[in-house]
Write a protein that holds these residues in place. Structure first.
Motif, PDB file in Angstrom:
ATOM      1  N   SER A  15     -22.400  -9.195  16.724  1.00  0.00           N
ATOM      2  CA  SER A  15     -22.872  -8.222  15.729  1.00  0.00           C
ATOM      3  C   SER A  15     -21.979  -8.099  14.503  1.00  0.00           C
ATOM      4  N   GLY A  16     -20.900  -8.824  14.462  1.00  0.00           N
ATOM      5  CA  GLY A  16     -19.992  -8.742  13.324  1.00  0.00           C
ATOM      6  C   GLY A  16     -18.585  -9.069  13.763  1.00  0.00           C
ATOM      7  N   PRO A  17     -17.626  -8.855  12.886  1.00  0.00           N
ATOM      8  CA  PRO A  17     -16.247  -9.256  13.186  1.00  0.00           C
ATOM      9  C   PRO A  17     -15.477  -8.288  14.093  1.00  0.00           C
ATOM     10  N   ASP A  24      -7.993  -9.808  18.472  1.00  0.00           N
ATOM     11  CA  ASP A  24      -6.829 -10.251  17.703  1.00  0.00           C
ATOM     12  C   ASP A  24      -5.715  -9.215  17.747  1.00  0.00           C
ATOM     13  N   ILE A  25      -6.080  -7.941  17.605  1.00  0.00           N
ATOM     14  CA  ILE A  25      -5.081  -6.867  17.659  1.00  0.00           C
ATOM     15  C   ILE A  25      -4.401  -6.833  19.029  1.00  0.00           C
ATOM     16  N   VAL A  26      -5.203  -6.928  20.065  1.00  0.00           N
ATOM     17  CA  VAL A  26      -4.657  -6.868  21.423  1.00  0.00           C
ATOM     18  C   VAL A  26      -3.750  -8.065  21.696  1.00  0.00           C
ATOM     19  N   ASP A  61     -16.996 -18.652  20.147  1.00  0.00           N
ATOM     20  CA  ASP A  61     -16.920 -18.181  21.522  1.00  0.00           C
ATOM     21  C   ASP A  61     -15.641 -17.373  21.716  1.00  0.00           C
ATOM     22  N   LEU A  62     -15.766 -16.146  22.211  1.00  0.00           N
ATOM     23  CA  LEU A  62     -14.613 -15.283  22.452  1.00  0.00           C
ATOM     24  C   LEU A  62     -14.068 -15.425  23.870  1.00  0.00           C
ATOM     25  N   THR A  63     -14.728 -16.234  24.681  1.00  0.00           N
ATOM     26  CA  THR A  63     -14.351 -16.353  26.088  1.00  0.00           C
ATOM     27  C   THR A  63     -12.893 -16.766  26.258  1.00  0.00           C
ATOM     28  N   LEU A  69      -6.043 -12.876  27.725  1.00  0.00           N
ATOM     29  CA  LEU A  69      -5.446 -11.534  27.751  1.00  0.00           C
ATOM     30  C   LEU A  69      -4.375 -11.378  28.832  1.00  0.00           C
ATOM     31  N   PRO A  70      -4.630 -11.752  30.089  1.00  0.00           N
ATOM     32  CA  PRO A  70      -3.575 -11.607  31.105  1.00  0.00           C
ATOM     33  C   PRO A  70      -2.335 -12.454  30.798  1.00  0.00           C
TER      34      PRO A  70
END
Length: 119
Positions: A15-17, A24-26, A61-63, A69-70
């Protein structure tokens, strides 16, 4: 000790950025060992849906970012149980080890962090 921050991701991955910016922040904060948490809320829970095909929408793809993350020490991952249910997502099928929270638990979670960032 640095202040803690909870990133609240409310946008679907297409739906957007906002979804990418939240990740990116995390990831940046995790690289600096900041005390961070990530809450998937509303349409943000769609980021956790298995079997996504973002190329069909000409999206990235954000996968891979989620799976990283871990590795960056981000283990405080949460998802809104109501949001998952409303969108037909089974918490047991999610590709990340998120803690599913009820609305009252989310209210307490918000109090546990010094700063909140909603995207």
């Amino acid at each position: 000790m640095p202040n803690s921050m909870l990133i609240i991701s409310r946008q679907s991955p297409w739906s957007g950025p906002g979804a990418r910016e939240a990740l990116d922040i995390v990831l940046a904060g995790g690289a600096y060992d900041l005390p961070l948490g990530l809450l998937f809320l509303d349409d943000g829970v769609f980021q956790l849906a298995p079997g996504q095909q973002p190329a069909a929408l000409q999206q990235k793809d954000l996968t891979a970012n989620l799976q990283a993350l871990p590795l960056f020490g981000i283990e405080a991952l949460f998802a809104c149980g109501r949001s998952l249910a409303e969108r037909g997502l089974d918490p047991r099928a999610l590709p990340l080890p998120v803690r599913v929270l009820a609305d009252d638990e989310i209210a307490r979670l918000l109090d546990d962090y010094d700063h909140l960032v909603t995207l």
